[in-house]
Design an enzyme around this catalytic site. Structure first.
Site, PDB file in Angstrom:
ATOM      1  N   GLY A  21      -1.436   9.644   1.182  1.00 17.67           N
ATOM      2  CA  GLY A  21      -1.059   8.689   2.215  1.00 17.67           C
ATOM      3  C   GLY A  21      -0.081   7.688   1.667  1.00 17.67           C
ATOM      4  O   GLY A  21       0.127   7.592   0.454  1.00 17.67           O
ATOM      5  N   GLY A  23       1.908   3.654   2.768  1.00 18.12           N
ATOM      6  CA  GLY A  23       2.030   2.531   3.679  1.00 18.12           C
ATOM      7  C   GLY A  23       2.999   1.515   3.140  1.00 18.12           C
ATOM      8  O   GLY A  23       3.701   1.761   2.154  1.00 18.12           O
ATOM      9  N   GLY A  24       3.053   0.373   3.779  1.00 18.78           N
ATOM     10  CA  GLY A  24       4.013  -0.648   3.394  1.00 18.78           C
ATOM     11  C   GLY A  24       3.728  -1.273   2.047  1.00 18.78           C
ATOM     12  O   GLY A  24       4.635  -1.794   1.396  1.00 18.78           O
ATOM     13  N   MET A  25       2.473  -1.238   1.583  1.00 22.53           N
ATOM     14  CA  MET A  25       2.111  -1.906   0.343  1.00 22.53           C
ATOM     15  C   MET A  25       2.016  -0.971  -0.849  1.00 22.53           C
ATOM     16  O   MET A  25       2.071  -1.413  -1.986  1.00 22.53           O
ATOM     17  CB  MET A  25       0.755  -2.619   0.511  1.00 22.53           C
ATOM     18  CG  MET A  25       0.749  -3.682   1.583  1.00 22.53           C
ATOM     19  SD  MET A  25       1.969  -4.964   1.268  1.00 22.53           S
ATOM     20  CE  MET A  25       2.911  -4.857   2.786  1.00 22.53           C
ATOM     21  N   GLY A  26       1.847   0.313  -0.606  1.00 25.63           N
ATOM     22  CA  GLY A  26       1.697   1.222  -1.727  1.00 25.63           C
ATOM     23  C   GLY A  26       1.523   2.660  -1.289  1.00 25.63           C
ATOM     24  O   GLY A  26       1.598   2.981  -0.108  1.00 25.63           O
ATOM     25  N   VAL A  28      -0.909   6.281  -1.975  1.00 29.41           N
ATOM     26  CA  VAL A  28      -2.160   6.833  -2.494  1.00 29.41           C
ATOM     27  C   VAL A  28      -1.908   8.284  -2.881  1.00 29.41           C
ATOM     28  O   VAL A  28      -1.463   9.094  -2.065  1.00 29.41           O
ATOM     29  CB  VAL A  28      -3.302   6.739  -1.469  1.00 29.41           C
ATOM     30  CG1 VAL A  28      -4.593   7.290  -2.081  1.00 29.41           C
ATOM     31  CG2 VAL A  28      -3.502   5.305  -1.024  1.00 29.41           C
ATOM     32  N   LYS A  42      -4.451   4.665  -5.959  1.00 29.80           N
ATOM     33  CA  LYS A  42      -3.641   3.767  -5.138  1.00 29.80           C
ATOM     34  C   LYS A  42      -2.688   3.012  -6.051  1.00 29.80           C
ATOM     35  O   LYS A  42      -3.121   2.312  -6.968  1.00 29.80           O
ATOM     36  CB  LYS A  42      -4.522   2.788  -4.369  1.00 29.80           C
ATOM     37  CG  LYS A  42      -3.735   1.788  -3.533  1.00 29.80           C
ATOM     38  CD  LYS A  42      -4.632   0.709  -2.928  1.00 29.80           C
ATOM     39  CE  LYS A  42      -5.502   1.269  -1.841  1.00 29.80           C
ATOM     40  NZ  LYS A  42      -6.248   0.191  -1.133  1.00 29.80           N
ATOM     41  N   ASP A 136     -12.947  -5.077   7.894  1.00 25.55           N
ATOM     42  CA  ASP A 136     -11.955  -4.182   8.501  1.00 25.55           C
ATOM     43  C   ASP A 136     -12.565  -2.794   8.704  1.00 25.55           C
ATOM     44  O   ASP A 136     -11.959  -1.776   8.379  1.00 25.55           O
ATOM     45  CB  ASP A 136     -10.702  -4.092   7.631  1.00 25.55           C
ATOM     46  CG  ASP A 136      -9.494  -3.556   8.409  1.00 25.55           C
ATOM     47  OD1 ASP A 136      -9.521  -3.613   9.660  1.00 25.55           O
ATOM     48  OD2 ASP A 136      -8.538  -3.087   7.775  1.00 25.55           O
TER      49      ASP A 136
END
Length: 761
Positions: A21, A23-26, A28, A42, A136
């Site tokens: 996967g 995303g904007g932060m890192g 995986v 991650k 979350d």
């Protein structure tokens, strides 16, 4: 998914074998230790590795996960928060997320739902015993393994041993699964907040929808605060239990120990309608010994593959101490808090718009289908991702631009170049391989004091760029306008022709001809794009405004009149050799021309109901006109779709401002699919060269890719525009396998659909 060419070969001694996967932060990765043990690694993006606050949050996430141990969480195996690019390795969990499972197989029933509910409850018990509040809990953060569910992503949790890390004006979470206290005072969100999220998640698991679903995250958040949950479709014993979990006041929600017994009684140990795709290998437990839910369906998804570490501007109070929550204010006080903190709520929900509608991360790899790797065309040779603006310094011509409004920015691509112009934006040429601004042209601009110029790109014909130029002089009465032809190599003026004031026809470039309207718009003259030489003139219908769509596949005029009893829309066929005009069809006045499918011209006809929905047009019928005979066929549009309508990849696509995309078959009007993206104010839909993928861009420069056959959201990118305040949408231009996107604020960027997460230069 396979690793990208520029991905690391190993991280912390773990060999990288693929991607799970992004995303904007890192990112995986799926990693493998020397012993053969598989882990989910991650790794933080390099741009955040230099952010001290982000490093603190990442360390706190690691500490929070290490505090929790149990059968229903994915433990930390190894980590290095001080590395040049911080990373964390957790247990690899083969299995889909709950969101993916529901999407593939539908809601859970019977024993499967029971095992999920009791397994998640046990996971929360372990989390809370460790002094951590998750904050979350959502479908994308629950993985379904063969031996039960796993709760992942503690990136915005609160650990009792940590110091408060706050940022004024920010909240955390995902609105459909957030508790009321998270929306009004995130600092006070304690264990009862997770109980509320569990209730929302179980409603979703049992019905396929959330208890507070609405058309936008803003309305969803308001529903969480003010509305009663929608528990339709739940059996009565379970409905009562989940209603207690979803109480507005934290003190009114059940404790986990009490909830365990109530859920065990409300959910059957077996049921005739059990879903076989989620059957577990081990027997069902006794009511007093909760057993996890699980699934053997779907492909492997690793722990934390569905969510990224929190961004400093999107997740505040990450890892804050978790004191015992005070009693919640009653409804009236809560609504006052919402009114006073509207700006805070807007900030939080804007951050939520960067997440997928099912609660997963909106990273470019999130939700990508397994067969997606073969669908993407390669970008042109020498291409690389880039980002610039139409105001960037040019290599020649007017080197430095005066930044102004970009309202109505229009662009066209041809021969490896992007040409753009707009309101206050001089025509520019950009190299689509590198993003370099090659020239900026002031040809035709007189420089008169107080004059304001507007430009519209009409198109490119060989060595000529055709532009419509309007001049509004400070001391003149009205506007003057002209068609200007520019040399595509230098931006120098080749020829120009004045447009008569008050003309009702619009200049165009179609079928290789420059079409310039004459006096009153009653006639149009075809000229050679290369030198402006007159070729022929044609007479147009009186009282009609005519356009010559380039998408018609030949030379056709669409002429519309909206005044009086004789209002109508007419389709005319024009002979490109001599200008002979033939009327093909007459339609209702408010009919939108879209293009050609299998030799038939497609019009979307407004419903005529007079109803309004956020000023989004509703369409009731499709009209198909044979381009040779004029034979017409009318078919109703199922469901009266609304939004911006486009013909892309042979589909009628309707894009709404809330991110909903609907596809209809032009020949039958039948609705083929409907998919919800998180794009705000999406623009015109564009298909790839094979017609397999559709692309939509938002005003903020976010791009979504959807499978054209099923409507599946393959990925959504992060915003790249600098501002979104003028109300104009973004445009997508395709050249080979690469996309070039222009946004309302003048930002221009290039994106590879196969690797949309790559950082542009």
């Amino acid at each position: 998914m396979p690793a990208h060419r520029d991905d690391p070969k190993s991280v912390g001694g773990y060999r990288i074998v693929g991607r799970l996967g992004s995303g904007g932060m890192g990112v995986v990765y799926r990693g493998r230790a020397r012993s053969g043990r598989e882990v989910a690694v991650k790794v933080v993006h390099s741009q955040y590795a230099e952010d001290g606050v982000f490093r603190i949050r990442f360390r706190q996430e690691i500490e929070a996960v290490r505090k929790v141990s149990g059968a229903f969480t994915a433990p930390v195996v190894d980590a290095d928060p001080e590395a040049a690019r911080p990373w964390m390795a957790t247990q690899y969990v083969p299995g889909p997320s709950l969101a993916d499972h529901i999407r593939a197989h539908g809601p859970l029933r019977g024993t499967a739902l029971r095992r999920l509910a009791l397994g998640l409850l046990e996971a929360l018990r372990d989390i809370h015993r460790a002094g951590v509040v998750h904050r979350d809990l959502k479908p994308a953060n629950v993985l379904i393994a063969d031996d039960g569910p796993r709760v992942i992503d503690f990136g915005i949790s609160r650990a009792a041993g940590n110091q408060t890390l706050t940022e004024t004006g920010h909240m955390i979470g995902t609105p459909p699964f957030m508790s009321p206290e998270q929306l009004t005072d995130a600092r006070s969100a304690g264990p009862a907040s997770d109980v509320f999220s569990l209730g929302s998640l179980l409603v979703y698991a049992a019905t396929g929808r959330g208890p507070f679903d609405a058309d936008s995250p803003y309305l969803t958040a308001y529903q969480v605060l003010t509305a009663e949950p929608d528990l339709t479709g739940l059996p009565e014993p379970l409905r009562a239990v989940l209603a207690g979990c979803l109480a507005k006041e934290a003190d009114d929600r059940p404790a986990l120990d009490d909830l365990a017994g109530r859920l065990a009684e409300a959910l059957p140990t077996s049921a005739p309608d059990d879903d076989p795709t989620v059957a577990l290998r081990r027997p069902d437990p006794e009511p007093t010994a909760p057993d996890p839910a699980g699934s053997r369906a779907g492909g492997p998804v690793a722990a934390d593959a569905q969510a990224e570490p929190p961004a400093p501007d999107a997740h505040a109070e990450s890892q804050a101490p978790a004191p015992a929550p005070p009693r919640r204010p009653r409804r009236r006080a809560r609504l006052l808090a919402l009114s006073a903190g509207a700006a805070v709520l807007a900030t939080a929900l804007t951050a939520y718009l960067l997440s997928r509608p099912d609660g997963g991360t909106a990273g470019p790899d999130a939700g990508r289908s397994r067969s997606a790797g073969a669908r993407w065309e390669p970008p042109p040779t020498g291409w690389r991702p880039w980002r610039t603006t139409v105001f960037a310094e040019a290599a020649s011509g007017v080197r430095t631009a005066t930044r102004g409004s970009t309202g109505g920015l229009s662009c066209a691509t041809a021969g490896g170049a992007l040409y753009c112009a707009g309101d206050g934006v001089l025509p520019v040429r950009l190299d689509t391989l590198t993003g370099k601004v090659l020239w900026r042209s002031a040809a035709g601009v007189s420089g008169a004091a107080g004059a304001r110029y507007e430009h519209q790109v009409l198109g490119v014909a060989g060595p000529v760029l055709l532009v419509r130029q309007s001049v509004l002089a400070e001391f003149e009465n009205g506007r003057t306008a002209s068609v200007v032809a520019l040399d595509t190599r230098t931006g120098a003026r080749v020829w120009s022709r004045a447009l008569v004031r008050g003309s009702e026809a619009a200049p165009a470039l179609a079928a290789g001809l420059a079409l310039v309207p004459d006096v009153g718009g009653r006639t149009v003259t075809a000229r050679s794009p290369r030198d402006g030489a007159r070729l022929w003139s044609a007479t147009l219908p009186a009282g009609h405004s005519c356009a010559f769509p380039a998408s018609a596949g030949g030379l056709y005029a669409v002429c519309s009149s909206y005044a009086g009893a004789g209002a109508d829309t007419r389709l005319l066929r024009v002979d490109p050799a001599d200008g002979a005009v033939r009327a093909l069809a007459t339609l209702e006045p408010r009919s939108t021309y879209l293009g050609v499918v299998e030799g038939r011209h497609v019009f979307a006809e407004e419903s005529g109901s007079g109803e309004s929905d956020l000023d989004e047009t509703a369409y009731g019928r499709v009209v198909l006109v044979d381009g040779t005979t004029g034979e017409r066929r009318t078919v109703p549009l199922a469901g009266t779709p609304r939004g911006l309508v486009t013909l892309a990849g042979g589909l009628l696509c309707f894009t709404r401002s809330n991110g909903l995309v609907t596809a209809h078959a032009p020949a039958t009007g039948a609705r083929l699919w409907q998919s919800r993206t998180t794009l705000e104010q999406g623009g015109v839909t564009v298909a790839d060269g094979k017609g397999r993928t559709l692309f939509v861009a938002s005003v903020s420069g976010r791009v979504a890719a959807l499978d054209s056959r099923e409507g599946t959201v393959l990925w959504e990118s992060y915003p790249r525009a600098g501002g979104t305040d003028n109300g104009f949408g973004s445009q997508i231009h395709r050249e080979g396998g690469a996309l070039t996107v222009t946004t309302a604020d003048g930002t221009v960027f290039a994106l590879d659909p196969a690797h949309p997460d790559r950082t542009p230069s």
